[in-house]
Design an enzyme around this catalytic site. Structure first.
Site, PDB file in Angstrom:
ATOM      1  N   MET A  61       0.739  -1.041  -0.071  1.00  0.00           N
ATOM      2  CA  MET A  61       0.008   0.216  -0.086  1.00  0.00           C
ATOM      3  C   MET A  61       0.705   1.379   0.198  1.00  0.00           C
ATOM      4  O   MET A  61       0.437   2.256  -0.605  1.00  0.00           O
ATOM      5  CB  MET A  61      -1.073  -0.020   1.090  1.00  0.00           C
ATOM      6  CG  MET A  61      -0.322   0.112   2.620  1.00  0.00           C
ATOM      7  SD  MET A  61      -1.582   0.043   3.680  1.00  0.00           S
ATOM      8  CE  MET A  61      -2.900   1.291   3.309  1.00  0.00           C
ATOM      9  N   LEU A  77      -6.187   6.798  -1.237  1.00  0.00           N
ATOM     10  CA  LEU A  77      -6.660   5.591  -0.524  1.00  0.00           C
ATOM     11  C   LEU A  77      -8.227   5.867  -0.239  1.00  0.00           C
ATOM     12  O   LEU A  77      -9.082   4.817  -0.667  1.00  0.00           O
ATOM     13  CB  LEU A  77      -6.256   5.759   1.078  1.00  0.00           C
ATOM     14  CG  LEU A  77      -6.204   4.667   1.995  1.00  0.00           C
ATOM     15  CD1 LEU A  77      -4.833   4.463   2.639  1.00  0.00           C
ATOM     16  CD2 LEU A  77      -7.191   4.600   2.793  1.00  0.00           C
ATOM     17  N   LEU A  83     -11.018  -0.840  -1.839  1.00  0.00           N
ATOM     18  CA  LEU A  83     -10.596  -0.634  -0.328  1.00  0.00           C
ATOM     19  C   LEU A  83     -12.022  -0.018   0.327  1.00  0.00           C
ATOM     20  O   LEU A  83     -12.388  -0.813   1.394  1.00  0.00           O
ATOM     21  CB  LEU A  83      -9.267   0.145  -0.100  1.00  0.00           C
ATOM     22  CG  LEU A  83      -8.907   0.079   1.482  1.00  0.00           C
ATOM     23  CD1 LEU A  83      -8.222  -1.146   1.748  1.00  0.00           C
ATOM     24  CD2 LEU A  83      -8.104   1.456   1.752  1.00  0.00           C
ATOM     25  N   ARG A 150       0.367   1.391  -3.717  1.00  0.00           N
ATOM     26  CA  ARG A 150      -0.856   1.614  -4.377  1.00  0.00           C
ATOM     27  C   ARG A 150      -1.270   2.935  -4.031  1.00  0.00           C
ATOM     28  O   ARG A 150      -2.192   3.651  -4.796  1.00  0.00           O
ATOM     29  CB  ARG A 150      -1.863   0.520  -3.554  1.00  0.00           C
ATOM     30  CG  ARG A 150      -3.370   0.662  -3.905  1.00  0.00           C
ATOM     31  CD  ARG A 150      -3.719   0.320  -5.314  1.00  0.00           C
ATOM     32  NE  ARG A 150      -4.983   0.551  -5.882  1.00  0.00           N
ATOM     33  CZ  ARG A 150      -5.584   1.533  -6.169  1.00  0.00           C
ATOM     34  NH1 ARG A 150      -4.694   2.656  -6.209  1.00  0.00           N
ATOM     35  NH2 ARG A 150      -6.833   1.470  -6.417  1.00  0.00           N
ATOM     36  N   TYR A 151      -0.998   3.561  -3.128  1.00  0.00           N
ATOM     37  CA  TYR A 151      -1.204   4.920  -2.581  1.00  0.00           C
ATOM     38  C   TYR A 151      -0.090   5.844  -2.378  1.00  0.00           C
ATOM     39  O   TYR A 151      -0.371   6.962  -1.849  1.00  0.00           O
ATOM     40  CB  TYR A 151      -2.084   4.864  -1.166  1.00  0.00           C
ATOM     41  CG  TYR A 151      -3.160   3.666  -1.223  1.00  0.00           C
ATOM     42  CD1 TYR A 151      -4.204   3.919  -2.080  1.00  0.00           C
ATOM     43  CD2 TYR A 151      -3.042   2.712  -0.502  1.00  0.00           C
ATOM     44  CE1 TYR A 151      -5.170   2.735  -2.226  1.00  0.00           C
ATOM     45  CE2 TYR A 151      -4.108   1.738  -0.409  1.00  0.00           C
ATOM     46  CZ  TYR A 151      -5.024   1.701  -1.321  1.00  0.00           C
ATOM     47  OH  TYR A 151      -5.895   0.709  -1.267  1.00  0.00           O
ATOM     48  N   HIS A 263      -4.553  -5.849  11.238  1.00  0.00           N
ATOM     49  CA  HIS A 263      -5.509  -4.883  10.837  1.00  0.00           C
ATOM     50  C   HIS A 263      -6.934  -5.374  10.502  1.00  0.00           C
ATOM     51  O   HIS A 263      -6.955  -6.438   9.773  1.00  0.00           O
ATOM     52  CB  HIS A 263      -4.811  -4.344   9.274  1.00  0.00           C
ATOM     53  CG  HIS A 263      -5.627  -3.091   8.941  1.00  0.00           C
ATOM     54  ND1 HIS A 263      -6.883  -2.910   8.733  1.00  0.00           N
ATOM     55  CD2 HIS A 263      -4.999  -1.673   8.588  1.00  0.00           C
ATOM     56  CE1 HIS A 263      -7.155  -1.513   8.119  1.00  0.00           C
ATOM     57  NE2 HIS A 263      -6.016  -1.075   8.269  1.00  0.00           N
ATOM     58  N   ASP A 340       7.370  -1.658  10.004  1.00  0.00           N
ATOM     59  CA  ASP A 340       6.820  -0.807  10.533  1.00  0.00           C
ATOM     60  C   ASP A 340       5.887   0.065   9.825  1.00  0.00           C
ATOM     61  O   ASP A 340       6.077   0.604   8.678  1.00  0.00           O
ATOM     62  CB  ASP A 340       7.904  -0.159  11.606  1.00  0.00           C
ATOM     63  CG  ASP A 340       8.234  -0.720  12.520  1.00  0.00           C
ATOM     64  OD1 ASP A 340       7.284  -1.302  13.459  1.00  0.00           O
ATOM     65  OD2 ASP A 340       9.443  -0.971  13.179  1.00  0.00           O
ATOM     66  N   GLU A 343       0.415   1.748  12.080  1.00  0.00           N
ATOM     67  CA  GLU A 343      -0.374   0.936  13.080  1.00  0.00           C
ATOM     68  C   GLU A 343       0.531   0.187  14.152  1.00  0.00           C
ATOM     69  O   GLU A 343      -0.026  -0.079  15.226  1.00  0.00           O
ATOM     70  CB  GLU A 343      -0.942  -0.268  12.241  1.00  0.00           C
ATOM     71  CG  GLU A 343      -2.373   0.088  11.896  1.00  0.00           C
ATOM     72  CD  GLU A 343      -2.687   0.810  10.730  1.00  0.00           C
ATOM     73  OE1 GLU A 343      -2.402   0.355   9.756  1.00  0.00           O
ATOM     74  OE2 GLU A 343      -3.287   2.028  10.697  1.00  0.00           O
ATOM     75  N   GLU A 347      -0.283   3.263  16.624  1.00  0.00           N
ATOM     76  CA  GLU A 347      -1.283   2.493  17.405  1.00  0.00           C
ATOM     77  C   GLU A 347      -0.998   1.809  18.414  1.00  0.00           C
ATOM     78  O   GLU A 347      -1.412   1.670  19.650  1.00  0.00           O
ATOM     79  CB  GLU A 347      -2.274   1.904  16.276  1.00  0.00           C
ATOM     80  CG  GLU A 347      -3.528   1.624  16.908  1.00  0.00           C
ATOM     81  CD  GLU A 347      -4.562   1.082  15.663  1.00  0.00           C
ATOM     82  OE1 GLU A 347      -4.193   1.454  14.540  1.00  0.00           O
ATOM     83  OE2 GLU A 347      -5.453   0.459  16.052  1.00  0.00           O
TER      84      GLU A 347
END
Ligand SMILES: C=CC1=C(C)c2cc3[nH]c(cc4nc(cc5[nH]c(cc1n2)c(C)c5CCC(=O)O)C(CCC(=O)O)=C4C)c(C)c3C=C
Ligand code: FES
Ligand SMILES: [Fe+2]
Length: 428
Positions: A61, A77, A83, A150-151, A263, A340, A343, A347
């Site tokens: 991603m 995104l 998604l 992707r983003y 996730h 890493d 998240e 998080e």
């Protein structure tokens, strides 16, 4: 579909490439630094294996490298209907939501050092894997590393343009392997990356009928679409867990709880039949098997976004509940991502460990795989087995989710799963 090689054409074109593209844009081997990670000497006829060169494309991603890139990252995104499906209002709602979300997410990236380390790790992992592959599989050498996000940069289209500039495709054939860096397949992650790759393949190399052989000398693609229980992946996770377990006093060690965290997915995606939850569970079981089931463990799910129902139990609730019950020796293990990212660093480390489990030093996190030599060896083993197999994808690519009604999925799977795949259309 077995893999067809067009190496002779490609070898010739690489050896005679001229004029060389402008200096400065490129690494010393003529490959643009923005999409690939290695600096190797130019390819000459003698160095090339019978079937090489082979482009190894890591798909993921991506993430913003600086806080200034957060806005663009989020807008791509929220524009992705694979998604976050927002229906006919996607092009209106996507930018709106991403603009409103940007300041909050910028603060999170600022708190982890100003950006996502995913690009650095992806380039490192791909480059190191290719070095190993050159030794393990001389017949498909040289292996050329590329990254397609992707983003975020390097985006899929930039990677593809670079492949063409580097002598692949455009009548010269050549082989490229799309290697997903999500070990477990979800249609919202790997599926989305493959849809994007297929889109750019059609735009940049022209659409061909599914199953047609390769008369126009386009790139021959194959895909490593999942590897949730590969022994090398399992070993790399187990080593990082063992290293963390060793930090506890011996008399407490056997009671340390392992909390695998992945996730989450919206329940609408789970109920559509997405393979990700069962593949994540398979990884967890394989890792616990490798550890001899030495610890009690649970799998929990993190990072849900928005008000809809998501797969639980949530990681933050789980930690709070276990700590409240007196399980204050816990190791969190990010199990669905290989480096890493926000998240783990925000998080898990800042929200869950520093805030939710404040005052309990026994709540820790296992290292992400990042530069783990066992992990890089696993990547090379997976790629080597794929290159030898002659398969265009895993058998799982031959089947759509039970509830899938996406024509994009259908066409993409027909392309990547190959001509013998019987991929059935949606029944209306
Ligand atoms: C295997 C990993 C991931 C799955 C599955 C996944 C599904 C998924 N994600 C969203 C929405 C968002 N994800 C965001 C960030 C983000 N997602 C993953 C991984 C998976 N997502 C990662 C590693 C990251 C962070 C990237 C980094 O730091 O480098 C975000 C943006 C952040 C935010 O706004 O909170 C969103 C939004 C959905 C809807 C979904 C399943 C359908
Ligand atoms: S949504 Fe899973 S195959 Fe289309
Ligand atoms: Fe996500």
């Amino acid at each position: 579909m077995s893999i067809r090689h067009s190496a002779t054409h490609l070898t010739r074109s690489l050896a005679t490439r001229s004029p060389r593209p402008a200096a400065g844009l490129l690494g010393t081997n003529g490959f643009q630094k923005s999409c690939m990670a290695t600096v190797t000497p130019p390819v000459t006829q003698n160095e090339v294996g019978k079937q090489g060169p082979t482009a190894m494309v890591f798909m993921n991603m991506g993430g913003p490298s600086t806080t200034d890139e957060v806005g663009d990252f989020l807008s791509r995104l929220f524009a992705d209907g694979d998604l976050i499906p927002l229906g006919p209002l996607q092009s209106y709602l996507g930018p709106l939501i991403s603009r409103r979300r940007t300041p909050k997410i910028q603060k999170q990236y600022a708190a982890i050092g100003g950006g996502s380390p995913i690009r650095k790790w992806s380039e490192h992992q791909c480059e190191e894997m290719c070095k190993l592959l050159d030794e393990m599989s001389p017949e498909t050498a040289p292996h050329k590393p590329y990254v397609a996000f992707r983003y975020a940069n390097p985006l899929t289209e930039h990677m593809y343009e670079q492949l063409l500039k580097d002598g692949f495709g455009k009548g010269r054939g050549g082989r490229a392997v799309a290697f997903t860096q999500y070990p477990q397949y979800s249609c919202s992650t790997t599926g989305s990356s493959l849809n994007e790759l297929w889109k750019w393949r059609n735009r940049l190399e022209g659409k061909r009928a599914t199953g047609e052989t390769n008369p126009d000398g386009a790139i021959t693609w194959s895909v490593i679409d999942r590897w949730p229980t590969h022994p090398g992946l399992v070993e790399a996770f187990a080593q990082n867990i063992e290293a963390k377990l060793a930090e506890y006093p011996e008399e407490r060690r056997k009671d340390v709880v392992i909390l695998f965290s992945a996730h989450s997915l919206p329940m609408s995606v789970v109920n559509r039949g997405d393979p990700y939850p069962s593949e994540v569970a398979a990884t967890v079981h394989a890792v616990m098997h490798r550890l001899g089931h030495s610890q009690p463990y649970r799998l929990c799910w993190q990072s849900q976004v928005g008000p809809s129902a998501w797969l639980g139990a949530q990681t933050s609730d789980t930690v709070k509940q276990y700590v409240a019950r007196g399980h204050t020796d816990l190791i969190l293990v990010p199990i669905a991502f290989t480096s890493d990212h926000i998240e783990t660093l925000y998080e898990l480390d800042l929200e869950v460990i520093e805030e939710d489990a404040k005052g309990h030093p026994g709540v820790k996190r296992a290292e992400s795989l990042n530069g783990s030599p066992a992990f890089i060896k696993a990547l090379a083993d997976i790629a080597h087995a794929h290159l030898k197999s002659g398969e265009s994808s895993s058998r799982q690519m031959h089947l759509r989710c039970q509830g899938c009604n996406s024509e994009r999925c259908l066409e993409q799977k027909k392309f990547f799963a190959g001509e013998q795949a019987k991929i059935l259309p949606t029944v209306k």
